[in-house]
Design a protein around this motif. Structure first.
Motif, mmCIF file in Angstrom:
data_model
loop_
_atom_site.group_PDB
_atom_site.id
_atom_site.type_symbol
_atom_site.label_atom_id
_atom_site.label_comp_id
_atom_site.label_asym_id
_atom_site.label_seq_id
_atom_site.Cartn_x
_atom_site.Cartn_y
_atom_site.Cartn_z
ATOM 1 N N ASP A 1 10.778 16.423 -5.602
ATOM 2 C CA ASP A 1 12.247 16.378 -5.665
ATOM 3 C C ASP A 1 12.787 15.099 -5.042
ATOM 4 N N VAL A 2 12.201 14.704 -3.919
ATOM 5 C CA VAL A 2 12.654 13.492 -3.236
ATOM 6 C C VAL A 2 12.345 12.264 -4.090
ATOM 7 N N ILE A 3 11.162 12.226 -4.707
ATOM 8 C CA ILE A 3 10.813 11.113 -5.597
ATOM 9 C C ILE A 3 11.795 11.020 -6.744
ATOM 10 N N SER A 4 12.172 12.158 -7.303
ATOM 11 C CA SER A 4 13.155 12.169 -8.391
ATOM 12 C C SER A 4 14.486 11.582 -7.935
ATOM 13 N N GLU A 5 14.914 11.922 -6.725
ATOM 14 C CA GLU A 5 16.166 11.370 -6.197
ATOM 15 C C GLU A 5 16.057 9.869 -5.953
ATOM 16 N N ILE A 6 14.896 9.426 -5.438
ATOM 17 C CA ILE A 6 14.698 7.990 -5.202
ATOM 18 C C ILE A 6 14.764 7.228 -6.519
ATOM 19 N N ARG B 1 10.990 18.797 2.631
ATOM 20 C CA ARG B 1 11.294 19.035 1.215
ATOM 21 C C ARG B 1 10.083 18.744 0.346
ATOM 22 N N ASP B 2 10.132 19.244 -0.871
ATOM 23 C CA ASP B 2 9.091 18.973 -1.855
ATOM 24 C C ASP B 2 9.147 17.493 -2.228
ATOM 25 N N PRO B 3 8.045 16.768 -2.076
ATOM 26 C CA PRO B 3 8.063 15.333 -2.371
ATOM 27 C C PRO B 3 8.467 15.006 -3.815
ATOM 28 N N GLY C 1 0.795 -1.227 0.000
ATOM 29 C CA GLY C 1 0.000 0.000 0.000
ATOM 30 C C GLY C 1 0.826 1.275 0.000
ATOM 31 N N GLN C 2 2.136 1.184 0.117
ATOM 32 C CA GLN C 2 2.983 2.386 0.106
ATOM 33 C C GLN C 2 3.229 2.834 -1.336
ATOM 34 N N SER C 3 3.381 4.135 -1.480
ATOM 35 C CA SER C 3 3.710 4.711 -2.788
ATOM 36 C C SER C 3 4.997 5.513 -2.660
ATOM 37 N N LEU C 4 5.538 5.876 -3.780
ATOM 38 C CA LEU C 4 6.743 6.724 -3.749
ATOM 39 C C LEU C 4 6.449 8.051 -3.064
ATOM 40 N N TRP C 5 5.240 8.558 -3.262
ATOM 41 C CA TRP C 5 4.858 9.832 -2.644
ATOM 42 C C TRP C 5 4.892 9.719 -1.119
ATOM 43 N N GLY C 6 4.354 8.628 -0.590
ATOM 44 C CA GLY C 6 4.346 8.427 0.864
ATOM 45 C C GLY C 6 5.743 8.208 1.419
ATOM 46 N N GLY D 1 7.932 -5.244 -0.487
ATOM 47 C CA GLY D 1 9.101 -6.063 -0.200
ATOM 48 C C GLY D 1 10.367 -5.583 -0.891
ATOM 49 N N GLN D 2 10.225 -4.645 -1.796
ATOM 50 C CA GLN D 2 11.380 -4.116 -2.535
ATOM 51 C C GLN D 2 12.220 -3.233 -1.621
ATOM 52 N N GLN D 3 13.548 -3.344 -1.729
ATOM 53 C CA GLN D 3 14.457 -2.500 -0.966
ATOM 54 C C GLN D 3 14.778 -1.255 -1.799
ATOM 55 N N LEU D 4 14.619 -0.076 -1.220
ATOM 56 C CA LEU D 4 14.886 1.182 -1.907
ATOM 57 C C LEU D 4 15.900 1.987 -1.129
ATOM 58 N N PHE D 5 16.780 2.645 -1.860
ATOM 59 C CA PHE D 5 17.659 3.643 -1.257
ATOM 60 C C PHE D 5 16.899 4.956 -1.260
ATOM 61 N N VAL D 6 16.824 5.595 -0.089
ATOM 62 C CA VAL D 6 16.090 6.843 0.066
ATOM 63 C C VAL D 6 17.058 7.875 0.626
ATOM 64 N N PRO D 7 17.097 9.100 0.057
ATOM 65 C CA PRO D 7 18.000 10.115 0.594
ATOM 66 C C PRO D 7 17.617 10.465 2.025
ATOM 67 N N ALA D 8 18.627 10.586 2.871
ATOM 68 C CA ALA D 8 18.378 10.854 4.305
ATOM 69 C C ALA D 8 18.754 12.290 4.640
ATOM 70 N N ASN D 9 18.263 13.245 3.895
ATOM 71 C CA ASN D 9 18.570 14.663 4.148
ATOM 72 C C ASN D 9 17.533 15.231 5.071
#
Length: 119
Positions: free
Chosen positions: A92-97, A88-90, A74-79, A111-119
């Motif tokens: 921009d963060v989605i673009s970085e992800i 930050r503007d979501p 149920g999670q999305s990139l936006w969430g 179940g997918q592993q994602l690298f997410v910026p930790a700024n």
């Protein structure tokens, strides 16, 4: 045959001919060096006026730190972007992800592993 040369014999000899350039010769002689000079000046101007500074401070030169997040049902990139960097503007963060994970089409699965910026 006389071995004596008179003054009249010297006068009849021709002076060296003066160099005359044709239209094509003037283009080659003056035009090509002028074009090369203009190209060099434009290149030098571009080099001098180009911005060479990568950042204003040392902290901006550090590579971004990323954390690993497991996608829940149920999670999305936006969430995920909103939770990772709420200030930050979501978009921009989605673009970085997407760039960090090389996501095609921005699709994620539970179940997918994602690298997410930790700024």
């Amino acid at each position: 045959m006389s071995a004596i040369t008179t003054f009249a014999d010297f006068r009849t000899t021709q002076a060296p001919a003066r160099l005359r350039l044709t239209r094509r010769g003037r283009i080659v002689f003056f035009g090509i060096p002028a074009m090369l000079l203009v190209a060099a000046l434009l290149s030098l101007t571009g080099f001098i006026t180009s911005p060479a500074k990568a950042s204003d401070s040392q902290s901006e030169l550090r590579p971004p730190v990323a954390v690993t997040v497991t996608v829940q049902p149920g999670q999305s990139l936006w969430g995920i972007a909103g939770a990772a960097a709420p200030e930050r503007d979501p978009r921009d963060v989605i673009s970085e992800i997407i760039q960090l994970n090389d996501l095609r089409g921005g699709r994620i699965q539970p179940g997918q592993q994602l690298f997410v910026p930790a700024n």
